[in-house]
Enzyme design. Structure first.
Site, PDB file in Angstrom:
ATOM      1  N   THR A 177       0.761  -1.024  -0.072  1.00 57.81           N
ATOM      2  CA  THR A 177       0.101  -0.230  -0.050  1.00 57.81           C
ATOM      3  C   THR A 177       0.735   1.189  -0.069  1.00 57.81           C
ATOM      4  O   THR A 177       1.873   1.287   0.725  1.00 57.81           O
ATOM      5  CB  THR A 177      -0.912  -0.002   1.077  1.00 57.81           C
ATOM      6  N   GLU A 466      -6.526  -5.655   3.184  1.00 59.64           N
ATOM      7  CA  GLU A 466      -6.756  -6.760   2.128  1.00 59.64           C
ATOM      8  C   GLU A 466      -7.777  -6.366   1.268  1.00 59.64           C
ATOM      9  O   GLU A 466      -8.410  -7.259   0.835  1.00 59.64           O
ATOM     10  CB  GLU A 466      -7.179  -7.979   3.012  1.00 59.64           C
TER      11      GLU A 466
END
Length: 683
Positions: A177, A466
């Protein structure tokens, strides 16, 4: 018609009242007793079910591993997380908990992850029950960091890193990320440029937005990171190099001896979070950090010494899909772990609701608050859902395990979509349920020691990491539409969507007016009616979504058409996942060998199904699938099933198998709740 005598009329009324009470399986009214003074909860049908039998049926052979985890923490009370703890103390405690599990209890999560994923996820649920921070830190180390090395790398990486990851010498991170790009992984900007002259990749953070963000294990403990970056090869034709798409690289971030950040690696602490403060999330930037060419995790693409790229997959998109497909275990784990949180919350709320007495008939003892219909309607469908989700996620874990062994493309696609849908649906439901449980326990639910606030805050991020739930549901909808289109081009549906093959002609026809009006209990509790109703709704949503998208695409283009239909598509995905959960629950009920356990599971399954039909009754009424009187019958039966589940609520939460010292909420103990609670404040 002859006029009836007063006595005859009275007898008729009394017979009707007695028949009504018999139908409700409640105590027959004494003739002199008024209806308004009778508590329907005073006499209840008791299903002779054993919580031990139910627990064994739910947990199966994996119960022993969870008990091993629980036993270790029972023997080490100093490792229990206190209610009040600072961020730094919590991080160090979580690290000691993980070290204890691996090095003292001798549990090897990486071995389970590779050889028996079903056991791994059972272990992860148990660790999360001790402290969700522990469950997440375990997942970062073994599923994300360890799983990326094992699944995206080749034998050379396994040989070099397996032992260190397994014994916690090589604590690591999963650096995907970025600050500007979360769910859009293909948009990340970190680069890994190959330098032919030195046989190295140069890792760079080109701008502020490319900072790796929310990276678990980075702020304090991590020594390595799997860094996702754009692989850039030198090119004579392009000054900026040739972009080969997203790849994963092993990047050391701290010195193994001094634990200081390595040259060019900038590490910052993301600080306090809403929850999970036992996990040390950090931010990473890379300034010309050089790593050997061998640190490329090269299962799906490799670079030779002279800078030539090779891959068994022909396109960037296929390589990207294959890479993400190997990381689907994180979503599986979150869905499974979220069910564990729901089990804890509903256990605390039900036990307290059985204990707490409030009001009652005049001049009679007070009654349990779980005897009130409103409390039953809050908690009993939630208890049914906890069981439904348990069986659905066990099914998902089994499919994931089979997929890892077979590497079959159809199974991979099936697990990818199913894990996305279940993760989104279950975590959203659990997040809402935590608030409901807190409210159901009144003021005592507001005390931190009773866990609802801690569980709510720690679990909240499950809806985001996720894969954001809204994005994941769109993936499910997209897969449904893709297969819907393929079906009309002569293709077939994947395993989980099998029911859609025949539904277009069967379920999209006009609703049967006879079926629409049937309201008997046997009909409403018939699994075929329930499953047909779920699938009918999904089929209509899928068909209408396809028509709307085709219509809007002509004038707006595909992206704007999708956005115009987005809410419709999210409802479609949720409807499909509810159908999958119900189908699995029905299979579990039918396969249960113990008659009493099967009866209770059937009761829970019926409640799960009918409560969700009632929650969306407007959709069924709009297309005349359910007539008005049938809708009323569904509501009445849902209320009555909640009443029946209440009669075995204690056994059902006991069967969830969470020991008191793990649950740790005084009001949720199996006995002595008030004693535990008052001792906490010093009495």
């Amino acid at each position: 018609m002859e006029k009836q005598s007063a006595s005859e009329g009275k007898e008729i009324v009394e017979r009707r009242i007695e028949r009504l009470c018999s139908h409700l399986r409640a105590q027959a009214l004494a003739k002199e007793q008024q209806l308004v003074t009778v508590s329907c909860a005073k006499v209840m049908v008791k299903f002779p079910v054993s919580s031990v039998v139910l627990a064994d049926y739910m947990k199966g052979k994996h119960k022993s591993l969870q008990e091993k985890v629980f036993q270790y923490f029972r023997e080490h009370p100093e490792l229990q997380t206190p209610v009040e703890i600072s961020k730094d103390e919590h991080r160090e405690l979580t690290m000691r908990q993980l070290l204890g599990l691996v090095r003292e209890a001798g549990i090897r999560p990486l071995k389970y992850l590779q050889e028996d994923p079903v056991q791994y996820f059972s272990l992860s649920e148990a660790a999360g029950s001790i402290d969700l921070s522990l469950g997440i830190k375990l997942g970062v180390q073994f599923s994300l960091w360890g799983g990326s090395v094992m699944n995206l790398g080749t034998q050379r990486h396994r040989d070099k890193y397996y032992a260190g990851i397994d014994n916690l010498d090589y604590l690591g991170c999963f650096a995907m990320t970025e600050l500007h790009h979360g769910s859009n992984v293909q948009g990340i900007q970190t680069t890994a440029t190959f330098d032919v002259s030195t046989d190295e990749f140069v890792i760079n953070t080109p701008n502020e937005g490319a900072t790796k963000w929310w990276i678990g294990n980075a702020a304090v403990h991590g020594k390595f990171a799997t860094v996702f970056a754009r692989l850039i090869l030198p090119s004579e034709e392009c000054n900026d190099g040739l972009d080969m798409g997203i790849h994963a690289f092993i990047v050391p971030i701290r010195d193994l001896d001094s634990h200081e950040p390595l040259p060019g690696v900038e590490i910052r602490d993301c600080g306090y979070k809403v929850g999970l403060n036992g996990v040390d999330n950090g931010a990473l930037r890379f300034h010309s950090v050089r790593i050997p060419r061998e640190n490329l995790l090269n299962r799906f693409g490799d670079v030779s010494r002279d800078g030539q790229y090779t891959s068994s997959l022909p396109t960037i998109n296929k390589r990207f899909a294959a890479t993400l497909g190997e990381l689907v275990g994180g979503r599986v784990g979150l869905a499974y772990g979220s069910v564990g949180v729901l089990k804890m919350a509903v256990t605390i709320a039900v036990r307290y609701s059985l204990l707490r007495q409030q009001f009652g008939p005049p001049k009679q003892p007070e009654i349990s608050i779980l005897d009130y219909q409103s409390q039953q309607q809050k908690l009993m469908p939630m208890l049914a859902s906890a069981y439904a989700f348990h069986f659905a996620t066990v099914y998902l874990v089994g499919k994931y395990s089979d997929m890892k062994k077979s590497q079959d493309e159809e199974e991979i696609a099936d697990v990818h979509a199913l894990s996305a849908g279940l993760k989104a649906y279950v975590t959203s439901y659990t997040a809402k349920s935590l608030n409901t449980c807190r409210e159901a326990c009144g003021g005592h639910g507001y005390a931190s020691v009773n866990r609802f606030g801690i569980l709510r805050n720690d679990h909240d991020i499950f809806q985001t990491f996720e894969g954001d739930n809204t994005v994941l549901l769109q993936q499910v909808a997209g897969d449904l539409l893709k297969q819907y289109k393929a079906k009309f081009q002569g293709g077939t549906f994947n395993v989980t969507w099998n029911y859609l093959r025949d539904m277009m002609s069967t379920y999209l026809s006009e609703a049967n007016p006879v079926i629409a009006r049937r309201e008997g209990e046997d009909h409403l509790r018939d699994p075929k009616f329930q499953l047909d109703a779920f699938r009918y709704r999904t089929s209509r949503l899928l068909h209408s979504a396809a028509l709307r998208l085709r219509k809007h695409s002509k004038t707006l283009g595909s992206f704007e058409a999708w956005n115009r239909c987005l809410n419709h598509l999210l409802i479609l995905a949720e409807s499909h996942i509810e159908s999958v959960i119900l189908a699995r629950f029905i299979e579990v009920v039918n396969s249960c060998k113990d008659r009493n356990a099967r009866a209770v599971l059937k009761l829970l399954c019926d409640l799960y199904a009918l409560e969700r039909i009632w929650n969306d009754i407007g959709s069924y009424r709009n297309v005349d699938y359910v007539a008005p009187n049938k809708a009323k019958a569904i509501l009445r039966l849902t209320e009555y099933l909640s009443f029946e589940v209440r009669s075995v609520a204690r056994e059902l939460v006991d069967a969830l198998g969470i020991p008191d010292f793990v649950l740790r909420a005084p009001i949720g103990m199996q006995s002595g709740q008030y004693t535990e609670y008052t001792q906490f404040v010093g009495f």
